[in-house]
Scaffold this motif. Structure first.
Motif, PDB file in Angstrom:
ATOM      1  N   PRO A  21       0.836  -1.193   0.000  1.00 38.20           N
ATOM      2  CA  PRO A  21       0.000   0.000   0.000  1.00 38.20           C
ATOM      3  C   PRO A  21       0.876   1.250   0.000  1.00 38.20           C
ATOM      4  O   PRO A  21       1.995   1.245   0.497  1.00 38.20           O
ATOM      5  N   CYS A  22       0.374   2.321  -0.588  1.00 35.26           N
ATOM      6  CA  CYS A  22       1.047   3.615  -0.486  1.00 35.26           C
ATOM      7  C   CYS A  22       0.424   4.349   0.694  1.00 35.26           C
ATOM      8  O   CYS A  22      -0.709   4.078   1.076  1.00 35.26           O
ATOM      9  N   THR A  23       1.163   5.264   1.258  1.00 34.81           N
ATOM     10  CA  THR A  23       0.674   6.011   2.414  1.00 34.81           C
ATOM     11  C   THR A  23       0.692   7.494   2.092  1.00 34.81           C
ATOM     12  O   THR A  23       1.670   8.003   1.557  1.00 34.81           O
ATOM     13  N   LEU A  24      -0.408   8.173   2.413  1.00 31.48           N
ATOM     14  CA  LEU A  24      -0.530   9.606   2.194  1.00 31.48           C
ATOM     15  C   LEU A  24      -0.498  10.316   3.540  1.00 31.48           C
ATOM     16  O   LEU A  24      -1.125   9.863   4.496  1.00 31.48           O
ATOM     17  N   TYR A  25       0.233  11.417   3.601  1.00 30.97           N
ATOM     18  CA  TYR A  25       0.340  12.207   4.828  1.00 30.97           C
ATOM     19  C   TYR A  25       0.007  13.655   4.521  1.00 30.97           C
ATOM     20  O   TYR A  25       0.388  14.172   3.473  1.00 30.97           O
ATOM     21  N   GLY A  26      -0.652  14.336   5.448  1.00 27.89           N
ATOM     22  CA  GLY A  26      -0.895  15.762   5.297  1.00 27.89           C
ATOM     23  C   GLY A  26      -1.004  16.437   6.645  1.00 27.89           C
ATOM     24  O   GLY A  26      -1.455  15.834   7.623  1.00 27.89           O
ATOM     25  N   ALA A  27      -0.555  17.672   6.698  1.00 31.26           N
ATOM     26  CA  ALA A  27      -0.676  18.483   7.918  1.00 31.26           C
ATOM     27  C   ALA A  27      -0.871  19.926   7.486  1.00 31.26           C
ATOM     28  O   ALA A  27      -0.409  20.343   6.423  1.00 31.26           O
ATOM     29  N   ALA A  28      -1.572  20.683   8.325  1.00 28.55           N
ATOM     30  CA  ALA A  28      -1.820  22.095   8.026  1.00 28.55           C
ATOM     31  C   ALA A  28      -1.819  22.889   9.318  1.00 28.55           C
ATOM     32  O   ALA A  28      -2.021  22.357  10.405  1.00 28.55           O
ATOM     33  N   GLY A  29      -1.569  24.190   9.183  1.00 30.82           N
ATOM     34  CA  GLY A  29      -1.595  25.081  10.335  1.00 30.82           C
ATOM     35  C   GLY A  29      -0.372  24.911  11.214  1.00 30.82           C
ATOM     36  O   GLY A  29       0.735  24.677  10.731  1.00 30.82           O
ATOM     37  N   ALA A  30      -0.578  24.989  12.515  1.00 29.87           N
ATOM     38  CA  ALA A  30       0.535  24.921  13.465  1.00 29.87           C
ATOM     39  C   ALA A  30       1.316  23.620  13.327  1.00 29.87           C
ATOM     40  O   ALA A  30       2.535  23.595  13.488  1.00 29.87           O
ATOM     41  N   ALA A  31       0.621  22.526  13.000  1.00 31.32           N
ATOM     42  CA  ALA A  31       1.287  21.235  12.855  1.00 31.32           C
ATOM     43  C   ALA A  31       2.266  21.230  11.681  1.00 31.32           C
ATOM     44  O   ALA A  31       3.142  20.380  11.603  1.00 31.32           O
ATOM     45  N   ALA A  32       2.118  22.195  10.774  1.00 32.06           N
ATOM     46  CA  ALA A  32       2.993  22.277   9.600  1.00 32.06           C
ATOM     47  C   ALA A  32       3.773  23.590   9.591  1.00 32.06           C
ATOM     48  O   ALA A  32       4.114  24.107   8.539  1.00 32.06           O
ATOM     49  N   GLY A  33       4.027  24.135  10.751  1.00 31.54           N
ATOM     50  CA  GLY A  33       4.813  25.369  10.826  1.00 31.54           C
ATOM     51  C   GLY A  33       4.089  26.581  10.279  1.00 31.54           C
ATOM     52  O   GLY A  33       4.724  27.541   9.842  1.00 31.54           O
ATOM     53  N   GLY A  34       2.763  26.541  10.265  1.00 32.67           N
ATOM     54  CA  GLY A  34       1.971  27.669   9.785  1.00 32.67           C
ATOM     55  C   GLY A  34       1.566  27.559   8.332  1.00 32.67           C
ATOM     56  O   GLY A  34       0.815  28.377   7.824  1.00 32.67           O
ATOM     57  N   GLY A  35       2.005  26.552   7.632  1.00 33.35           N
ATOM     58  CA  GLY A  35       1.644  26.347   6.225  1.00 33.35           C
ATOM     59  C   GLY A  35       1.005  24.984   6.064  1.00 33.35           C
ATOM     60  O   GLY A  35       0.173  24.583   6.865  1.00 33.35           O
ATOM     61  N   THR A  36       1.401  24.281   5.032  1.00 35.45           N
ATOM     62  CA  THR A  36       0.916  22.911   4.816  1.00 35.45           C
ATOM     63  C   THR A  36       2.081  21.997   4.467  1.00 35.45           C
ATOM     64  O   THR A  36       3.129  22.444   4.018  1.00 35.45           O
ATOM     65  N   LEU A  37       1.846  20.722   4.680  1.00 29.12           N
ATOM     66  CA  LEU A  37       2.825  19.699   4.359  1.00 29.12           C
ATOM     67  C   LEU A  37       2.062  18.524   3.755  1.00 29.12           C
ATOM     68  O   LEU A  37       1.037  18.108   4.302  1.00 29.12           O
ATOM     69  N   MET A  38       2.533  18.047   2.629  1.00 29.51           N
ATOM     70  CA  MET A  38       1.903  16.900   1.982  1.00 29.51           C
ATOM     71  C   MET A  38       2.997  15.926   1.575  1.00 29.51           C
ATOM     72  O   MET A  38       4.044  16.344   1.079  1.00 29.51           O
ATOM     73  N   ALA A  39       2.771  14.635   1.797  1.00 32.30           N
ATOM     74  CA  ALA A  39       3.763  13.639   1.410  1.00 32.30           C
ATOM     75  C   ALA A  39       3.074  12.343   1.020  1.00 32.30           C
ATOM     76  O   ALA A  39       1.945  12.072   1.419  1.00 32.30           O
ATOM     77  N   LYS A  40       3.784  11.569   0.219  1.00 29.82           N
ATOM     78  CA  LYS A  40       3.301  10.257  -0.174  1.00 29.82           C
ATOM     79  C   LYS A  40       4.482   9.308  -0.139  1.00 29.82           C
ATOM     80  O   LYS A  40       5.561   9.620  -0.640  1.00 29.82           O
TER      81      LYS A  40
END
Length: 163
Positions: A21-40
């Protein structure tokens, strides 16, 4: 003859069927330093992978990973800052997954290519509901938001968003 536990473990691991399986990750706001983070994470067997830049006649240019024998866009980011990725719904048997009609844009674009060329934000991408037409998991991110779209086998869609 007795096998040592470490050797037995290695043998059992090597003999077990691959779970890819592939895994998708995302974070936004404070959890991402005030921006966004997306990874696969691509947990598939090694195969053809190439990084390409696409500059369509109309729409946004994008850069991303193209995979497979006939390379198709799998994840990347466009010139407007929209990032997108896709993972297969591995719990749905491949034969059934391949039986669903697939979206194609006016120039033959696949779902992610269509979004990359036409959308600048997560909001715009989510409004293009027609591309979410087969069991899969999509991740979308822009400067302020991350969204996961899960398309179930009955084509029900769930959307989780974070800012």
């Amino acid at each position: 003859m007795r096998m040592k536990p470490a050797l037995l473990s290695l043998f059992l691991l090597a003999a077990s069927p691959a779970a890819l399986p592939c895994t998708l990750y995302g974070a936004a706001g404070a959890a991402a330093g005030g921006g966004t983070l997306m990874a696969k994470v691509r947990d598939q067997l090694p195969g053809s992978q190439v990084l390409r830049t696409v500059v369509p006649e109309k729409g946004y240019a994008y850069r991303g990973l193209f995979v497979g024998k006939r390379p198709t866009f799998n994840m990347g980011i466009n010139s407007a800052g929209l990032a997108a990725g896709l993972s297969t719904a591995g719990s749905v048997p491949k034969k059934k997954r391949l039986s669903y009609p697939r979206f194609r844009g006016p120039a033959g674009e696949r779902p992610l290519e269509y979004l990359m060329e036409r959308c600048a934000t997560v909001e715009e991408a989510l409004a293009a509901k027609e591309v979410f037409d087969h069991p899969a998991n999509f991740i979308l991110a822009d400067r302020t938001e991350v969204a996961i779209v899960e398309v179930l086998p009955d084509l029900t869609r769930t959307v989780r968003r974070g800012k």
